[in-house]
Write a protein that holds these residues in place. Sequence first.
Motif, mmCIF file in Angstrom:
data_model
loop_
_atom_site.group_PDB
_atom_site.id
_atom_site.type_symbol
_atom_site.label_atom_id
_atom_site.label_comp_id
_atom_site.label_asym_id
_atom_site.label_seq_id
_atom_site.Cartn_x
_atom_site.Cartn_y
_atom_site.Cartn_z
ATOM 1 N N GLY A 1 9.788 4.743 5.848
ATOM 2 C CA GLY A 1 9.402 5.445 4.230
ATOM 3 C C GLY A 1 10.085 6.181 3.861
ATOM 4 O O GLY A 1 9.701 6.738 3.253
ATOM 5 N N ARG A 2 11.162 5.546 3.708
ATOM 6 C CA ARG A 2 12.322 6.310 3.262
ATOM 7 C C ARG A 2 12.271 6.279 1.963
ATOM 8 O O ARG A 2 12.101 4.517 1.957
ATOM 9 N N ARG A 3 12.811 7.120 1.561
ATOM 10 C CA ARG A 3 13.204 6.904 -0.393
ATOM 11 C C ARG A 3 13.886 6.534 -0.534
ATOM 12 O O ARG A 3 14.617 5.891 -1.647
ATOM 13 N N GLY B 1 13.537 21.216 7.341
ATOM 14 C CA GLY B 1 12.008 21.259 6.542
ATOM 15 C C GLY B 1 11.525 20.044 7.333
ATOM 16 O O GLY B 1 11.700 19.417 7.784
ATOM 17 N N GLY B 2 10.738 19.674 6.230
ATOM 18 C CA GLY B 2 10.857 18.943 4.999
ATOM 19 C C GLY B 2 12.098 18.913 4.104
ATOM 20 O O GLY B 2 12.957 18.371 5.295
ATOM 21 N N THR B 3 11.890 19.054 3.253
ATOM 22 C CA THR B 3 13.344 18.600 1.868
ATOM 23 C C THR B 3 13.509 20.450 0.808
ATOM 24 O O THR B 3 13.531 19.666 0.435
ATOM 25 N N ALA C 1 19.174 18.009 3.970
ATOM 26 C CA ALA C 1 19.744 17.600 2.596
ATOM 27 C C ALA C 1 18.717 15.794 2.324
ATOM 28 O O ALA C 1 18.968 15.456 3.652
ATOM 29 N N ASN C 2 17.981 15.153 1.839
ATOM 30 C CA ASN C 2 17.657 13.715 1.770
ATOM 31 C C ASN C 2 18.706 13.654 0.963
ATOM 32 O O ASN C 2 18.575 14.256 -0.193
ATOM 33 N N PRO C 3 19.115 11.766 0.919
ATOM 34 C CA PRO C 3 20.125 11.499 0.278
ATOM 35 C C PRO C 3 20.211 11.413 -0.809
ATOM 36 O O PRO C 3 21.179 11.059 -1.729
ATOM 37 N N VAL D 1 6.280 19.778 9.649
ATOM 38 C CA VAL D 1 5.184 21.367 9.065
ATOM 39 C C VAL D 1 4.969 20.580 7.272
ATOM 40 O O VAL D 1 6.192 21.052 6.631
ATOM 41 N N VAL D 2 4.821 19.356 7.423
ATOM 42 C CA VAL D 2 5.449 19.097 5.476
ATOM 43 C C VAL D 2 4.330 18.088 4.453
ATOM 44 O O VAL D 2 3.299 18.020 4.879
ATOM 45 N N LEU D 3 4.183 19.066 3.337
ATOM 46 C CA LEU D 3 2.992 18.448 1.810
ATOM 47 C C LEU D 3 3.808 17.558 1.053
ATOM 48 O O LEU D 3 5.025 17.557 1.578
ATOM 49 N N PHE E 1 7.905 20.859 2.050
ATOM 50 C CA PHE E 1 7.862 19.797 0.958
ATOM 51 C C PHE E 1 8.918 19.042 0.680
ATOM 52 O O PHE E 1 9.832 18.694 1.704
ATOM 53 N N CYS E 2 7.724 17.676 0.943
ATOM 54 C CA CYS E 2 8.873 16.154 0.581
ATOM 55 C C CYS E 2 8.434 15.335 -0.425
ATOM 56 O O CYS E 2 7.428 15.752 -1.011
ATOM 57 N N VAL E 3 9.180 14.919 -0.933
ATOM 58 C CA VAL E 3 8.473 13.837 -2.182
ATOM 59 C C VAL E 3 7.554 13.242 -1.689
ATOM 60 O O VAL E 3 6.001 12.791 -2.600
ATOM 61 N N SER E 4 7.891 12.282 -0.347
ATOM 62 C CA SER E 4 6.427 11.695 0.411
ATOM 63 C C SER E 4 6.915 12.276 1.562
ATOM 64 O O SER E 4 7.604 12.605 1.417
ATOM 65 N N ILE E 5 5.844 11.294 2.351
ATOM 66 C CA ILE E 5 5.803 11.741 3.896
ATOM 67 C C ILE E 5 6.352 10.628 4.238
ATOM 68 O O ILE E 5 5.163 9.015 4.547
ATOM 69 N N CYS E 6 6.978 10.494 5.410
ATOM 70 C CA CYS E 6 6.997 9.053 6.111
ATOM 71 C C CYS E 6 6.795 9.159 7.787
ATOM 72 O O CYS E 6 5.921 10.363 8.180
ATOM 73 N N PRO E 7 6.103 8.015 7.745
ATOM 74 C CA PRO E 7 4.911 7.625 8.860
ATOM 75 C C PRO E 7 5.200 8.945 10.197
ATOM 76 O O PRO E 7 4.250 8.367 10.519
ATOM 77 N N TYR E 8 6.558 8.194 10.274
ATOM 78 C CA TYR E 8 7.176 9.180 12.130
ATOM 79 C C TYR E 8 7.011 10.952 11.931
ATOM 80 O O TYR E 8 7.254 11.181 13.312
ATOM 81 N N CYS E 9 6.573 11.327 10.984
ATOM 82 C CA CYS E 9 7.314 12.517 10.778
ATOM 83 C C CYS E 9 6.308 13.161 11.241
ATOM 84 O O CYS E 9 4.740 13.968 11.257
ATOM 85 N N ASP E 10 6.595 14.239 12.180
ATOM 86 C CA ASP E 10 5.936 15.624 12.624
ATOM 87 C C ASP E 10 6.308 16.909 12.424
ATOM 88 O O ASP E 10 5.996 17.528 12.437
HETATM 89 S S1 SF4 Z 1 10.897 12.999 8.440
HETATM 90 FE FE1 SF4 Z 1 12.262 14.528 6.618
HETATM 91 S S2 SF4 Z 1 11.966 13.494 4.423
HETATM 92 FE FE2 SF4 Z 1 9.678 12.149 6.189
HETATM 93 S S3 SF4 Z 1 8.692 13.391 5.375
HETATM 94 FE FE3 SF4 Z 1 9.431 14.175 7.150
HETATM 95 S S4 SF4 Z 1 10.644 15.904 6.926
HETATM 96 FE FE4 SF4 Z 1 10.426 14.934 4.838
#
Ligand code: SF4
Length: 419
Positions: free
Chosen positions: A159-161, A88-90, A122-124, A32-34, A21-30
């Motif tokens: 796409g980082r928050r 993760g995920g986060t 952890a995300n910062p 497994v995240v919702l 699970f993440c708050v939002s999905i970064c466009p490069y991320c491969d």
């Molecule tokens: S790169 Fe990290 S923060 Fe971004 S969607 Fe993927 S797991 Fe989440």
Amino acid sequence: MAPSVVDAPSPPVGLYVHFPFCVSICPYCDFVVLAGSDTLGPRNRIASYVDAVLTELDLRADVVDERFGRPGRTAGRRAPLASLYLGGGTPSLLAPDDLAGIVERVRRRFGLADGAEVTVEANPGPDERGDVFLQRDAGISRISFGAQSFNAAELGQLGRRHSPGDVADAVDAARAAGIGSINIDLLYDVPGQSLASWTDSLERAIALGPDHVSLYALVLDDPDAEGLTGPSGDHLPTSAGARRWRERARVAQDDDRAAAMYHFAVHRLTEAGFHGYELSNWARPGHESRHNLAYWERRPVEAVGPGAHAFDGLDRRWTAARLDGYIAALRPADHAVPPSLPPGGVEPRLDPTAAAAEALILGLRLEAGVPLLAFLEPPFDETLAWADAAGLVEQTTDGRVRFTTNGRLLSNEVFARLI
Ligand code: SF4
């Protein structure tokens, strides 16, 4: 004759737990995240997921107990784990009680050695990094922060928050809580990134005094094209928006600029007291990631969660990425049906030559390299001779072979010849 690699099942030395699970999905991320309503709001699925993970931990531990005996410190018991990694995920989004519950379940069913390395990614950002004091109380000894860049425009592009200042706040909070080992992840070869902005990000990371730094070139794969996103695949399908982002980003990448960035990092991190113990990883002495070393040393690691991969010393298996199937197996709607291990697959077992090639490829990733004598025979001697002539590998005084800095940059060419 193939060099000998002793492949035999043995108890895990580490355990990976995936939190998808993440708050939002970064466009490069491969990974497994919702995100979205799966993560936040009244219909989020985190509580169901944590229940499912606790059940999977029990079922996997039952299997390990059956094969190798129960964990313990006395004779005849299997050794407790040296590392636990929550990735993760986060996973820093986990509520403290849930985090503590997972660590406790692992300790009870798999055992955790005294001084075991227990990492959480952890995300910062302040709304994503969690309460580091409660994470410490849950047993976390190491935090890996996904900083990626200290340049606000690059963070936006990725796409980082979080902001660059959030990373400093997160590291300060972790130090104040007494977290003993802190990693910072950075990305290079990012679209729009210049050598100047890369050196600035690296300097700002070093200035925060981390114990470990991971530097990854931005990789823009297409898991759909690679056939990894089917119903039992270990990846989720890529969104159309992410695919378009990757197409645009790919044309802005530059191998020569990426090589210059890597060269600078090798020089600067060495000067700052880190040693590059693996192609992408630098540590102060004693802060090498024990968990990740187990992968490169080809040691058995158990794994829990969708998309997670495990190795038992002989066979590799994965769990399917789709959350619905995962939860349905572990928390059946019909309470008369007992929970079962989630769907997934097992990779074909490697023959001795392929296993030796894998050991060589993984070992060459390490600064320590591999014992030369073990690989001075066909089919590996020819590639090692070629790499030596090209200045890509060197011999150490204790009879090992390892990459030079140029070899690290061209490692994929060497690996391609070994597969
Ligand atoms: S790169 Fe990290 S923060 Fe971004 S969607 Fe993927 S797991 Fe989440």
